[in-house]
Design a protein around this motif. Structure first.
Motif, PDB file in Angstrom:
ATOM      1  N   THR A  61       0.831  -1.208   0.000  1.00 49.54           N
ATOM      2  CA  THR A  61       0.000   0.000   0.000  1.00 49.54           C
ATOM      3  C   THR A  61       0.861   1.252   0.000  1.00 49.54           C
ATOM      4  OG1 THR A  61      -0.095   0.004   2.431  1.00 49.54           O
ATOM      5  CG2 THR A  61      -1.877  -1.129   1.249  1.00 49.54           C
ATOM      6  N   ASP A  62       2.139   1.111   0.433  1.00 48.60           N
ATOM      7  CA  ASP A  62       3.027   2.267   0.559  1.00 48.60           C
ATOM      8  C   ASP A  62       4.449   1.869   0.174  1.00 48.60           C
ATOM      9  OD1 ASP A  62       1.415   4.504   2.320  1.00 48.60           O
ATOM     10  OD2 ASP A  62       0.862   2.447   2.885  1.00 48.60           O
ATOM     11  N   ILE A  63       5.104   2.738  -0.598  1.00 50.09           N
ATOM     12  CA  ILE A  63       6.504   2.562  -0.961  1.00 50.09           C
ATOM     13  C   ILE A  63       7.286   3.721  -0.365  1.00 50.09           C
ATOM     14  CG2 ILE A  63       8.177   2.350  -2.828  1.00 50.09           C
ATOM     15  CD1 ILE A  63       6.173   0.061  -2.787  1.00 50.09           C
ATOM     16  N   LEU A  94      -1.822   2.639  -4.214  1.00 52.68           N
ATOM     17  CA  LEU A  94      -0.426   2.685  -3.789  1.00 52.68           C
ATOM     18  C   LEU A  94      -0.007   4.129  -3.558  1.00 52.68           C
ATOM     19  CD1 LEU A  94       2.290   1.142  -3.386  1.00 52.68           C
ATOM     20  CD2 LEU A  94       2.769   1.632  -5.801  1.00 52.68           C
ATOM     21  N   THR A  95       0.586   4.398  -2.397  1.00 54.91           N
ATOM     22  CA  THR A  95       1.093   5.733  -2.079  1.00 54.91           C
ATOM     23  C   THR A  95       2.616   5.689  -2.065  1.00 54.91           C
ATOM     24  OG1 THR A  95      -0.848   6.200  -0.702  1.00 54.91           O
ATOM     25  CG2 THR A  95       1.071   7.618  -0.406  1.00 54.91           C
ATOM     26  N   LEU A  96       3.221   6.609  -2.795  1.00 58.30           N
ATOM     27  CA  LEU A  96       4.668   6.700  -2.865  1.00 58.30           C
ATOM     28  C   LEU A  96       5.164   7.767  -1.900  1.00 58.30           C
ATOM     29  CD1 LEU A  96       5.112   6.557  -6.764  1.00 58.30           C
ATOM     30  CD2 LEU A  96       5.079   4.652  -5.137  1.00 58.30           C
ATOM     31  N   HIS A  97       6.232   7.453  -1.172  1.00 57.82           N
ATOM     32  CA  HIS A  97       6.788   8.371  -0.170  1.00 57.82           C
ATOM     33  C   HIS A  97       8.268   8.596  -0.464  1.00 57.82           C
ATOM     34  CE1 HIS A  97       3.206   7.778   2.493  1.00 57.82           C
ATOM     35  NE2 HIS A  97       3.264   6.529   2.013  1.00 57.82           N
ATOM     36  N   PRO A  98       8.615   9.389  -1.493  1.00 54.95           N
ATOM     37  CA  PRO A  98      10.023   9.651  -1.787  1.00 54.95           C
ATOM     38  C   PRO A  98      10.610  10.687  -0.832  1.00 54.95           C
ATOM     39  CG  PRO A  98       8.629  10.817  -3.351  1.00 54.95           C
ATOM     40  CD  PRO A  98       7.704  10.017  -2.470  1.00 54.95           C
ATOM     41  N   THR A  99      11.852  10.469  -0.383  1.00 51.75           N
ATOM     42  CA  THR A  99      12.518  11.409   0.515  1.00 51.75           C
ATOM     43  C   THR A  99      13.983  11.551   0.123  1.00 51.75           C
ATOM     44  OG1 THR A  99      12.867   9.585   2.089  1.00 51.75           O
ATOM     45  CG2 THR A  99      11.004  11.042   2.507  1.00 51.75           C
ATOM     46  N   ALA A 101       8.227   4.417   8.030  1.00 50.51           N
ATOM     47  CA  ALA A 101       7.789   3.129   7.495  1.00 50.51           C
ATOM     48  C   ALA A 101       7.294   2.215   8.608  1.00 50.51           C
ATOM     49  CB  ALA A 101       8.940   2.475   6.737  1.00 50.51           C
ATOM     50  N   LEU A 102       8.007   2.163   9.718  1.00 49.00           N
ATOM     51  CA  LEU A 102       7.592   1.326  10.847  1.00 49.00           C
ATOM     52  C   LEU A 102       6.270   1.794  11.424  1.00 49.00           C
ATOM     53  CD1 LEU A 102      11.101   0.963  12.468  1.00 49.00           C
ATOM     54  CD2 LEU A 102       9.666  -0.971  11.770  1.00 49.00           C
ATOM     55  N   ALA A 128       2.876  -0.402  11.627  1.00 54.46           N
ATOM     56  CA  ALA A 128       2.209  -0.612  12.912  1.00 54.46           C
ATOM     57  C   ALA A 128       0.739  -0.201  12.857  1.00 54.46           C
ATOM     58  CB  ALA A 128       2.930   0.170  14.010  1.00 54.46           C
ATOM     59  N   ALA A 129       0.428   0.745  11.949  1.00 57.89           N
ATOM     60  CA  ALA A 129      -0.954   1.209  11.787  1.00 57.89           C
ATOM     61  C   ALA A 129      -1.746   0.342  10.817  1.00 57.89           C
ATOM     62  CB  ALA A 129      -0.954   2.658  11.318  1.00 57.89           C
ATOM     63  N   GLY A 130      -1.142  -0.738  10.302  1.00 59.36           N
ATOM     64  CA  GLY A 130      -1.868  -1.672   9.452  1.00 59.36           C
ATOM     65  C   GLY A 130      -1.570  -1.572   7.966  1.00 59.36           C
ATOM     66  N   ARG A 131      -0.615  -0.713   7.582  1.00 56.01           N
ATOM     67  CA  ARG A 131      -0.272  -0.578   6.175  1.00 56.01           C
ATOM     68  C   ARG A 131       0.701  -1.678   5.746  1.00 56.01           C
ATOM     69  NH1 ARG A 131      -3.578   2.825   3.612  1.00 56.01           N
ATOM     70  NH2 ARG A 131      -1.932   3.585   2.209  1.00 56.01           N
ATOM     71  N   ARG A 132       0.708  -1.960   4.452  1.00 56.35           N
ATOM     72  CA  ARG A 132       1.660  -2.917   3.876  1.00 56.35           C
ATOM     73  C   ARG A 132       2.765  -2.100   3.198  1.00 56.35           C
ATOM     74  NH1 ARG A 132      -3.353  -4.609   2.265  1.00 56.35           N
ATOM     75  NH2 ARG A 132      -2.923  -4.121   0.060  1.00 56.35           N
TER      76      ARG A 132
END
Length: 249
Positions: free
Chosen positions: A30-32, A48-53, A65-66, A70-74
């Motif tokens: 669900t998240d990258i 899908l949500t992208l999180h570029p940093t 990411a952790l 912990a909140a239920g995301r993959r």
């Protein structure tokens, strides 16, 4: 917890070198999360949500990411090459150790990838065919005197040496000092492989003796492999083969 976190290696550049295991994880995510150019290698899709940093925020990236897992995301944290080689797997576990106790119940897995060191070695032949070591020349997270000591000891032990992050625009002097050190401690004919952008259309492989190596032959997309005293070059039509025998003469 219903969420999970996978730390995945995207390989050295070619999509053909991404493992089926990593491809499956990306399809379920669900998240990258990752450094900007690595996240850009993942195709957007619905859900899908992208999180570029930026590349200087590994700790914050790992904690984010952790927290999402912990909140239920993959969540898939992406690295180039292999995530356990100078990459995000260690950063995730550093954040896990320092974080809330509840994070330790998260399903966390590391999915290996083909690192640049192995891809470059394979392209040239087998320069890492006997004992070798890998050294990161970046002094962002460790002092230069430690890097220099490790280089000297690696040469003394007669390892083939794979150098990561050899020369950035911000700190070009590190690789200059590395070549000076090698010239002090190795023979002038020691072969050096400069493998840039391996497995991409920009790939360039150059093999020269140490006496002909120049700092400008490397940048941050270059893997540098220094042969041991046993490493050999086989001339032939086309590209030569660089390899280190499995036995010591």
């Amino acid at each position: 917890m219903s969420g999970w976190l996978m730390v995945a290696g995207l390989g050295p550049g070619s999509e053909a070198l991404v493992t089926p295991e990593v491809i499956a994880a990306l399809a379920q995510a669900t998240d990258i999360v990752g450094y900007i150019p690595y996240v850009a290698r993942v195709a957007p899709r619905e859900g899908l949500t992208l999180h570029p940093t930026d590349n200087r925020v590994e700790g914050e990236r790992a904690a984010h990411a952790l927290a999402m897992a912990a909140a239920g995301r993959r969540v898939v944290v992406v690295s180039s090459g292999d995530p356990g080689v100078f990459a995000m797997a260690a950063a995730v576990f550093e954040a896990l150790e320092a974080g809330p106790e509840a994070w330790r119940d998260i399903d966390i897995r590391v999915l290996p990838g083909i690192t640049a060191m192995l891809a470059a070695s394979a392209r040239a032949g087998a320069p890492l065919g006997h004992d070798f070591c890998a050294i990161n020349l970046s002094d962002n997270l460790k002092p230069w005197d430690l890097i220099e000591r490790r280089l000297r000891l690696a040469v003394e032990a007669d390892f083939a040496i794979a150098l990561y992050n050899p020369r950035s625009k911000a700190r070009p002097e590190g690789f200059v000092r590395t070549l000076d050190l090698l010239r002090e401690t190795c023979g002038d004919d020691r072969p050096i492989l400069f493998a840039r952008a391996v497995s991409t259309p920009e790939e360039v492989l150059t093999i020269v003796p140490l006496s002909q190596a120049k700092p400008e032959m490397a940048d941050m997309r270059t893997m540098v492999i220094i042969g041991s005293s046993q490493t050999r070059l086989i001339p032939r039509a086309g590209a030569p083969i660089l390899y280190t025998p499995r036995s010591v003469a």
